[in-house]
Design a protein around this motif. Structure first.
Motif, PDB file in Angstrom:
ATOM      1  N   MET A   1       0.798  -1.300  -0.065  1.00 44.78           N
ATOM      2  CA  MET A   1      -0.198   0.288  -0.077  1.00 44.78           C
ATOM      3  C   MET A   1       0.820   1.119  -0.232  1.00 44.78           C
ATOM      4  N   LYS A   2       0.613   1.908  -0.942  1.00 40.53           N
ATOM      5  CA  LYS A   2       1.171   3.519  -0.601  1.00 40.53           C
ATOM      6  C   LYS A   2       0.534   4.387   0.530  1.00 40.53           C
ATOM      7  N   ILE A   3       2.129   4.835   1.473  1.00 39.50           N
ATOM      8  CA  ILE A   3       1.644   5.695   1.887  1.00 39.50           C
ATOM      9  C   ILE A   3       2.126   7.724   1.620  1.00 39.50           C
ATOM     10  N   PHE A   4       1.477   8.170   1.352  1.00 39.18           N
ATOM     11  CA  PHE A   4       1.150   9.533   1.321  1.00 39.18           C
ATOM     12  C   PHE A   4       1.545  10.181   2.516  1.00 39.18           C
ATOM     13  N   PRO A   5       2.474  10.681   2.384  1.00 40.72           N
ATOM     14  CA  PRO A   5       2.759  12.112   3.391  1.00 40.72           C
ATOM     15  C   PRO A   5       1.665  13.188   2.770  1.00 40.72           C
ATOM     16  N   ALA A   6       1.782  14.471   3.760  1.00 35.28           N
ATOM     17  CA  ALA A   6       0.945  15.511   2.930  1.00 35.28           C
ATOM     18  C   ALA A   6       1.530  17.114   3.422  1.00 35.28           C
ATOM     19  N   ILE A   7       1.378  17.330   1.782  1.00 32.77           N
ATOM     20  CA  ILE A   7       2.205  19.088   2.992  1.00 32.77           C
ATOM     21  C   ILE A   7       0.938  19.704   2.105  1.00 32.77           C
ATOM     22  N   ASP A   8       0.316  20.945   2.688  1.00 34.64           N
ATOM     23  CA  ASP A   8      -0.780  21.827   2.524  1.00 34.64           C
ATOM     24  C   ASP A   8       0.193  23.216   1.622  1.00 34.64           C
ATOM     25  N   ILE A   9       0.110  23.485   1.401  1.00 32.73           N
ATOM     26  CA  ILE A   9       1.084  24.989   0.850  1.00 32.73           C
ATOM     27  C   ILE A   9      -0.081  25.981   1.466  1.00 32.73           C
ATOM     28  N   LYS A  10       0.339  26.967   2.610  1.00 34.96           N
ATOM     29  CA  LYS A  10      -0.828  28.796   1.913  1.00 34.96           C
ATOM     30  C   LYS A  10       0.467  29.613   2.290  1.00 34.96           C
ATOM     31  N   ASP A  11       0.509  30.671   2.049  1.00 38.49           N
ATOM     32  CA  ASP A  11       1.791  31.678   1.345  1.00 38.49           C
ATOM     33  C   ASP A  11       3.132  31.160   1.927  1.00 38.49           C
ATOM     34  N   LYS A  12       3.582  30.160   0.909  1.00 42.14           N
ATOM     35  CA  LYS A  12       4.548  29.203   0.968  1.00 42.14           C
ATOM     36  C   LYS A  12       4.707  28.906   1.994  1.00 42.14           C
ATOM     37  N   LYS A  13       4.423  28.186   2.565  1.00 38.93           N
ATOM     38  CA  LYS A  13       4.090  27.906   4.149  1.00 38.93           C
ATOM     39  C   LYS A  13       3.676  26.493   3.943  1.00 38.93           C
ATOM     40  N   CYS A  14       4.013  25.623   4.908  1.00 37.61           N
ATOM     41  CA  CYS A  14       3.200  24.520   5.304  1.00 37.61           C
ATOM     42  C   CYS A  14       2.750  24.452   6.230  1.00 37.61           C
ATOM     43  N   VAL A  15       1.388  24.184   6.124  1.00 37.38           N
ATOM     44  CA  VAL A  15       0.346  24.548   7.221  1.00 37.38           C
ATOM     45  C   VAL A  15      -0.545  23.434   7.522  1.00 37.38           C
ATOM     46  N   ARG A  16      -1.227  22.953   8.872  1.00 38.63           N
ATOM     47  CA  ARG A  16      -2.659  21.918   8.584  1.00 38.63           C
ATOM     48  C   ARG A  16      -3.714  22.954   8.935  1.00 38.63           C
ATOM     49  N   LEU A  17      -4.754  22.450   9.139  1.00 42.49           N
ATOM     50  CA  LEU A  17      -6.121  22.620   8.946  1.00 42.49           C
ATOM     51  C   LEU A  17      -6.564  21.776   9.825  1.00 42.49           C
ATOM     52  N   VAL A  18      -7.917  22.105  10.425  1.00 38.28           N
ATOM     53  CA  VAL A  18      -8.762  21.558  10.918  1.00 38.28           C
ATOM     54  C   VAL A  18     -10.012  21.620  10.749  1.00 38.28           C
ATOM     55  N   LYS A  19     -10.459  20.656  10.265  1.00 34.13           N
ATOM     56  CA  LYS A  19     -11.283  20.649   9.263  1.00 34.13           C
ATOM     57  C   LYS A  19     -11.782  21.879   8.182  1.00 34.13           C
ATOM     58  N   GLY A  20     -10.681  21.683   7.159  1.00 31.88           N
ATOM     59  CA  GLY A  20     -10.313  22.391   6.406  1.00 31.88           C
ATOM     60  C   GLY A  20     -10.945  24.348   6.416  1.00 31.88           C
ATOM     61  N   ASP A  21     -10.849  24.052   7.569  1.00 35.34           N
ATOM     62  CA  ASP A  21     -10.999  25.778   8.452  1.00 35.34           C
ATOM     63  C   ASP A  21     -10.037  26.942   8.052  1.00 35.34           C
ATOM     64  N   PHE A  22      -9.417  27.893   7.088  1.00 39.46           N
ATOM     65  CA  PHE A  22      -8.858  28.598   7.119  1.00 39.46           C
ATOM     66  C   PHE A  22      -7.788  29.406   8.154  1.00 39.46           C
ATOM     67  N   ALA A  23      -9.616  29.741   9.076  1.00 38.98           N
ATOM     68  CA  ALA A  23      -9.223  30.707  10.538  1.00 38.98           C
ATOM     69  C   ALA A  23      -8.518  29.495  11.316  1.00 38.98           C
ATOM     70  N   ASN A  24      -8.667  27.729  11.192  1.00 42.45           N
ATOM     71  CA  ASN A  24      -7.631  27.247  12.079  1.00 42.45           C
ATOM     72  C   ASN A  24      -6.958  26.270  11.830  1.00 42.45           C
ATOM     73  N   LYS A  25      -5.491  26.980  11.547  1.00 41.36           N
ATOM     74  CA  LYS A  25      -4.305  26.457  10.790  1.00 41.36           C
ATOM     75  C   LYS A  25      -3.499  26.369  12.377  1.00 41.36           C
ATOM     76  N   THR A  26      -2.360  25.786  11.915  1.00 35.96           N
ATOM     77  CA  THR A  26      -1.137  25.782  12.217  1.00 35.96           C
ATOM     78  C   THR A  26      -0.144  25.806  10.960  1.00 35.96           C
ATOM     79  N   GLU A  27       0.616  27.040  11.424  1.00 36.76           N
ATOM     80  CA  GLU A  27       2.243  26.977  10.621  1.00 36.76           C
ATOM     81  C   GLU A  27       3.638  26.550  11.342  1.00 36.76           C
ATOM     82  N   TYR A  28       3.702  25.583   9.945  1.00 39.53           N
ATOM     83  CA  TYR A  28       4.993  24.972  10.419  1.00 39.53           C
ATOM     84  C   TYR A  28       6.480  25.713   9.906  1.00 39.53           C
ATOM     85  N   GLU A  29       7.065  25.661  10.653  1.00 38.70           N
ATOM     86  CA  GLU A  29       8.500  26.161  10.101  1.00 38.70           C
ATOM     87  C   GLU A  29       9.333  25.554   9.109  1.00 38.70           C
ATOM     88  N   MET A  30       9.474  24.140   8.107  1.00 38.14           N
ATOM     89  CA  MET A  30       9.901  24.268   7.547  1.00 38.14           C
ATOM     90  C   MET A  30       8.577  24.649   6.349  1.00 38.14           C
TER      91      MET A  30
END
Length: 238
Positions: A1-30
């Protein structure tokens, strides 16, 4: 089985959203390129990227980042986020991605999906993002009033090469994917299915492996938050 690590890009940064909510996002340093390199160095072969800027604008905002990742690392990339016309699909395929994910545009216009599958054979993946059994569109802000399974039956013969099924209620929540609904999708789908949304542990990976017609699974927030170690995850790659 293939495993796909995810990268979500916002404003050139890696972020993660909760339930797709742009107001509820975490930015990561990398940066997205550094993150892709980290996955590559750990032995991953596949990568799931979402251009959140693209999802908001309908443009290939971060094409340069995608091109850099493709050029630097030998990774099979699927890319989604606001892809609404043939021009955008062409740009991504020219950049060297393996699959282009169509979501809202395909759900709002089934003919667009059909024509895209004909024009770009084996390149089109279909993103089905569901909430309580109904498809959501436009960055998950709108309910389409279409039942997921009914829509899939209508487009099942169009030539889609892969389906990415996301349960929005689980996305970013680390509460395990909705395996029941995913199984319903995979049972009727003519193409293999990728599980997305809510992966929280290696146990979720093991359950996914036991299901039929599942090609792979996407892991996002659990990696970033350290719940799943990359070394452990790579051992699950077939």
């Amino acid at each position: 089985m293939k495993i796909f690590p995810a990268i979500d890009i916002k404003d050139k940064k890696c972020v993660r959203l909760v339930k797709g909510d742009f107001a509820n996002k975490t930015e990561y340093e990398m940066s997205p390129v550094e993150q892709a390199g980290k996955y590559y160095d750990h032995g991953f072969k596949n990568l799931h990227i979402v251009d959140l800027d693209g999802a908001l604008t309908g443009e290939t905002v971060n094409l340069d980042i995608i091109q850099e990742i493709v050029t630097k690392f030998d990774l099979k990339i699927e890319i989604g986020g606001g892809i609404r016309n043939f021009e955008s699909i062409q740009k991504y395929t020219d950049a060297g991605v393996e699959k282009v994910i169509l979501g809202s545009a395909a759900i709002k216009d089934k003919n667009f999906l059909k024509d895209a599958c004909e024009k770009f054979p084996n390149k089109i993946a279909l993103g089905l993002d569901a909430k309580d059994g109904y498809l959501s569109v436009s960055g998950w802000k709108e309910n389409s009033n279409q039942l997921t399974l009914d829509y899939l039956k209508e487009v099942n013969d169009y030539g889609v090469s892969r389906i990415i099924y996301t349960d929005i209620n689980r996305d970013g929540m680390k509460q395990s994917p909705n395996f029941d609904e995913t199984s319903k999708v995979s049972e009727i789908s003519n193409c293999p299915v990728i599980i997305s949304g809510g992966v929280s542990s290696l146990d979720d990976i093991k359950i996914a492996k036991s299901l039929k017609n599942i090609e792979g699974i996407i892991v996002g927030k659990a990696i970033y938050d350290g719940d799943i170690k990359l070394d452990e995850l790579t051992r699950e790659i077939d």
